[in-house]
Design an enzyme around this catalytic site. Sequence first.
Site, mmCIF file in Angstrom:
data_model
loop_
_atom_site.group_PDB
_atom_site.id
_atom_site.type_symbol
_atom_site.label_atom_id
_atom_site.label_comp_id
_atom_site.label_asym_id
_atom_site.label_seq_id
_atom_site.Cartn_x
_atom_site.Cartn_y
_atom_site.Cartn_z
ATOM 1 N N PHE A 285 46.130 50.181 44.701
ATOM 2 C CA PHE A 285 47.357 49.803 45.286
ATOM 3 C C PHE A 285 48.148 49.299 44.089
ATOM 4 C CE2 PHE A 285 48.668 45.408 47.012
ATOM 5 C CZ PHE A 285 50.163 45.659 47.153
ATOM 6 N N SER B 70 36.849 55.239 45.072
ATOM 7 C CA SER B 70 35.951 54.528 46.177
ATOM 8 C C SER B 70 36.953 53.583 47.071
ATOM 9 C CB SER B 70 35.086 53.320 45.473
ATOM 10 O OG SER B 70 35.702 52.665 44.780
ATOM 11 N N GLY C 41 40.807 53.631 45.829
ATOM 12 C CA GLY C 41 42.035 54.578 45.927
ATOM 13 C C GLY C 41 42.109 55.760 46.256
ATOM 14 N N ILE D 142 33.821 53.580 36.079
ATOM 15 C CA ILE D 142 33.958 52.732 34.945
ATOM 16 C C ILE D 142 32.569 52.201 34.469
ATOM 17 C CG2 ILE D 142 36.346 52.003 34.948
ATOM 18 C CD1 ILE D 142 35.302 49.244 35.878
ATOM 19 N N TYR E 85 32.456 37.888 43.445
ATOM 20 C CA TYR E 85 33.531 38.444 43.053
ATOM 21 C C TYR E 85 34.357 37.500 42.205
ATOM 22 C CZ TYR E 85 38.581 39.903 43.560
ATOM 23 O OH TYR E 85 39.893 40.116 43.333
ATOM 24 N N LYS F 232 35.279 37.654 38.340
ATOM 25 C CA LYS F 232 36.717 37.644 37.756
ATOM 26 C C LYS F 232 36.611 36.446 36.667
ATOM 27 C CE LYS F 232 38.724 40.973 39.986
ATOM 28 N NZ LYS F 232 39.286 41.896 39.309
ATOM 29 N N PHE G 296 42.646 35.538 62.441
ATOM 30 C CA PHE G 296 41.294 34.505 62.350
ATOM 31 C C PHE G 296 42.147 33.159 62.290
ATOM 32 C CE2 PHE G 296 40.024 38.714 60.784
ATOM 33 C CZ PHE G 296 39.428 39.031 61.819
ATOM 34 N N GLY H 74 34.202 30.265 55.329
ATOM 35 C CA GLY H 74 34.777 30.302 53.893
ATOM 36 C C GLY H 74 36.237 30.818 53.813
HETATM 37 P P1 NAD Z 1 42.536 48.481 44.915
HETATM 38 O O1 NAD Z 1 41.168 48.546 45.812
HETATM 39 O O2 NAD Z 1 43.537 49.106 45.847
HETATM 40 O O3 NAD Z 1 42.475 49.159 43.627
HETATM 41 C C1 NAD Z 1 41.313 48.944 42.823
HETATM 42 C C2 NAD Z 1 40.859 50.484 42.363
HETATM 43 O O4 NAD Z 1 39.837 50.284 41.407
HETATM 44 C C3 NAD Z 1 40.719 51.508 43.562
HETATM 45 O O5 NAD Z 1 41.534 52.579 43.258
HETATM 46 C C4 NAD Z 1 39.168 52.025 43.344
HETATM 47 O O6 NAD Z 1 38.972 53.175 43.842
HETATM 48 C C5 NAD Z 1 38.895 51.670 41.753
HETATM 49 N N1 NAD Z 1 37.343 51.309 41.710
HETATM 50 C C6 NAD Z 1 36.749 50.662 42.251
HETATM 51 N N2 NAD Z 1 35.333 50.702 42.025
HETATM 52 C C7 NAD Z 1 35.594 51.378 40.590
HETATM 53 C C8 NAD Z 1 34.569 52.008 39.552
HETATM 54 N N3 NAD Z 1 33.369 51.709 39.621
HETATM 55 N N4 NAD Z 1 35.129 52.691 38.855
HETATM 56 C C9 NAD Z 1 36.376 53.102 38.643
HETATM 57 N N5 NAD Z 1 37.169 52.882 39.818
HETATM 58 C C10 NAD Z 1 36.886 51.994 40.519
HETATM 59 O O7 NAD Z 1 42.755 47.000 44.911
HETATM 60 P P2 NAD Z 1 44.118 46.357 44.133
HETATM 61 O O8 NAD Z 1 44.675 45.588 45.213
HETATM 62 O O9 NAD Z 1 45.097 47.436 43.630
HETATM 63 O O10 NAD Z 1 43.569 45.544 42.939
HETATM 64 C C11 NAD Z 1 43.739 45.855 41.734
HETATM 65 C C12 NAD Z 1 43.088 44.611 40.852
HETATM 66 O O11 NAD Z 1 43.811 43.428 41.142
HETATM 67 C C13 NAD Z 1 41.447 44.463 41.120
HETATM 68 O O12 NAD Z 1 40.934 44.217 39.725
HETATM 69 C C14 NAD Z 1 41.704 43.388 42.046
HETATM 70 O O13 NAD Z 1 40.384 42.297 42.166
HETATM 71 C C15 NAD Z 1 42.760 42.544 41.675
HETATM 72 N N6 NAD Z 1 43.547 41.507 42.676
HETATM 73 C C16 NAD Z 1 44.073 41.975 43.663
HETATM 74 C C17 NAD Z 1 44.709 41.077 44.415
HETATM 75 C C18 NAD Z 1 45.558 41.669 45.969
HETATM 76 O O14 NAD Z 1 46.123 40.828 46.613
HETATM 77 N N7 NAD Z 1 45.809 42.918 45.946
HETATM 78 C C19 NAD Z 1 44.603 39.783 44.344
HETATM 79 C C20 NAD Z 1 43.794 39.249 43.355
HETATM 80 C C21 NAD Z 1 43.477 40.216 42.252
HETATM 81 C C1 UD2 Z 2 42.685 36.923 49.083
HETATM 82 C C2 UD2 Z 2 42.106 37.823 48.152
HETATM 83 C C3 UD2 Z 2 40.886 37.954 47.806
HETATM 84 C C4 UD2 Z 2 40.575 36.571 47.124
HETATM 85 C C5 UD2 Z 2 41.217 35.395 47.812
HETATM 86 C C6 UD2 Z 2 41.044 34.117 47.135
HETATM 87 C C7 UD2 Z 2 43.121 40.030 49.231
HETATM 88 C C8 UD2 Z 2 43.315 41.161 50.120
HETATM 89 N N1 UD2 Z 2 42.095 39.187 49.245
HETATM 90 O O1 UD2 Z 2 42.021 36.627 50.170
HETATM 91 O O2 UD2 Z 2 40.432 39.115 47.074
HETATM 92 O O3 UD2 Z 2 41.188 36.809 45.856
HETATM 93 O O4 UD2 Z 2 42.499 35.732 48.107
HETATM 94 O O5 UD2 Z 2 41.410 33.203 47.764
HETATM 95 O O6 UD2 Z 2 44.430 39.903 48.461
HETATM 96 N N2 UD2 Z 2 43.427 37.401 58.403
HETATM 97 C C9 UD2 Z 2 43.731 37.803 59.762
HETATM 98 N N3 UD2 Z 2 43.456 38.823 60.344
HETATM 99 C C10 UD2 Z 2 43.254 39.933 59.420
HETATM 100 C C11 UD2 Z 2 43.318 39.746 58.222
HETATM 101 C C12 UD2 Z 2 43.176 38.545 57.537
HETATM 102 O O7 UD2 Z 2 44.079 36.537 60.191
HETATM 103 O O8 UD2 Z 2 43.017 40.941 60.205
HETATM 104 C C13 UD2 Z 2 43.878 36.187 57.740
HETATM 105 C C14 UD2 Z 2 42.847 35.608 56.805
HETATM 106 O O9 UD2 Z 2 41.791 35.354 57.682
HETATM 107 C C15 UD2 Z 2 43.167 34.675 55.875
HETATM 108 C C16 UD2 Z 2 44.603 35.556 55.739
HETATM 109 O O10 UD2 Z 2 44.861 36.305 56.906
HETATM 110 O O11 UD2 Z 2 43.234 33.479 56.400
HETATM 111 C C17 UD2 Z 2 44.951 36.149 54.444
HETATM 112 O O12 UD2 Z 2 43.755 37.152 54.207
HETATM 113 P P1 UD2 Z 2 43.641 38.326 53.086
HETATM 114 O O13 UD2 Z 2 42.268 38.844 53.449
HETATM 115 O O14 UD2 Z 2 44.864 39.090 53.100
HETATM 116 O O15 UD2 Z 2 43.494 37.144 51.853
HETATM 117 P P2 UD2 Z 2 42.723 36.057 51.431
HETATM 118 O O16 UD2 Z 2 43.900 35.168 50.995
HETATM 119 O O17 UD2 Z 2 41.642 35.764 52.441
#
Ligand code: NAD
Ligand code: UD2
Length: 311
Positions: A12, A36, A38, A56, A147, A151, A208, A276
């Site tokens: 993403f 996995s 993407g 990786i 996780y 991080k 939820f 949680g």
């Molecule tokens: P995403 O799952 O869309 O992207 C992660 C990518 O990493 C995927 O394309 C997946 O295929 C790839 N990947 C997973 N395991 C791998 C491996 N072993 N080797 C190579 N590639 C691998 O998630 P995203 O939302 O784009 O997140 C990107 C980064 O930002 C991640 O590190 C995630 O933890 C962090 N992050 C995202 C959010 C959010 O709200 N989306 C919030 C906090 C942190």
């Molecule tokens: C986010 C991050 C997670 C971690 C966490 C730290 C994402 C996707 N997840 O979790 O990786 O960093 O923050 O605090 O960014 N919900 C519903 N219905 C659904 C799905 C979700 O009600 O079908 C609720 C969920 O219970 C939560 C809120 O929506 O209260 C946001 O959920 P989320 O999974 O998008 O993100 P979060 O904040 O739980």
Amino acid sequence: MSSYLITGGAGFIGSNLTDLLLEAPTNTITIVDDLSMGSQDNIPDSDRVTFFEHSITDHAFMQALLRENQFDYIVLLAAVASVADSVERPYETHLVNQEANLNIIETLRTAHLPFKKLFFASSAAVYGERPELPKREDMAVQPLTQYAVDKYATERAIINYARLYDMPMVCARFFNVYGPKQNPASPYSGVLSIVMDRLASGKPFTFFGDGEQTRDFVFVGDVVNAIRGLLQTPAAKADVFNIANGKQTTLNQVVAQLEQLTGQTLNASHEAARAGDIRDSYADASKIDQFEFMHHTPLAEGLAKYVASIA
Ligand code: NAD
Ligand code: UD2
């Protein structure tokens, strides 16, 4: 002309970053992603993009890639991004979320490889359930899952390497990122990607809890712009920055806005809050706001762009 390595570039945030970087006509991008989560469809068909479908966690592969190429900028986004997955498979996800990244920075250190800046994507998850709001970077952390532990550990490793070995590296903690190309496939995908999917399909959506939980929803365009800004700002080094909108919004509010924008009504029901689940979360974004590049797209505008990208 700059060369970029993006791990997780088929995901993403990585694919939105790739699109942004390709706007500069001479940038070249190398992506390592095991697909996995993407998708190959996210990777632009361009002779300036090289894609390796690879994990990786293959240390020898990553070492050779780094030694045989010269990357100006390295962006570490690859992760098992689902917190729930890290609860199910803590050791396996640790190998991706921490060890693989440590291998990369250790290779850069021991081989004395030159690069301009490395960026690592951390998460608001490191703050855990501490009640203080808004979350500031200098607050105590409370990583409650593998996780979050991985991080935080990787953040610390990167900041320490940057200080001890004078390597140009920086970290950011993303809050709840939303926008085009977010994959709704998992129940733990970002909630707005699930809402959008259910609005389009008419399939049921489960709140939820009562929907009054709050989050800091940040538009992906602002996130990738901030990553680029941090890469290009030498003063942003050996440090960690919240990347967020700095606004607290309830899930009910954001769902109502999406219903209005799409003209659809969500087929919604309610269940108990997830075990949680954090009730309230939002960031103090003032540290990243010291940089002029940081832009905060208002939620209404970001949601409209998201809806337009799907229509
Ligand atoms: P995403 O799952 O869309 O992207 C992660 C990518 O990493 C995927 O394309 C997946 O295929 C790839 N990947 C997973 N395991 C791998 C491996 N072993 N080797 C190579 N590639 C691998 O998630 P995203 O939302 O784009 O997140 C990107 C980064 O930002 C991640 O590190 C995630 O933890 C962090 N992050 C995202 C959010 C959010 O709200 N989306 C919030 C906090 C942190
Ligand atoms: C986010 C991050 C997670 C971690 C966490 C730290 C994402 C996707 N997840 O979790 O990786 O960093 O923050 O605090 O960014 N919900 C519903 N219905 C659904 C799905 C979700 O009600 O079908 C609720 C969920 O219970 C939560 C809120 O929506 O209260 C946001 O959920 P989320 O999974 O998008 O993100 P979060 O904040 O739980």
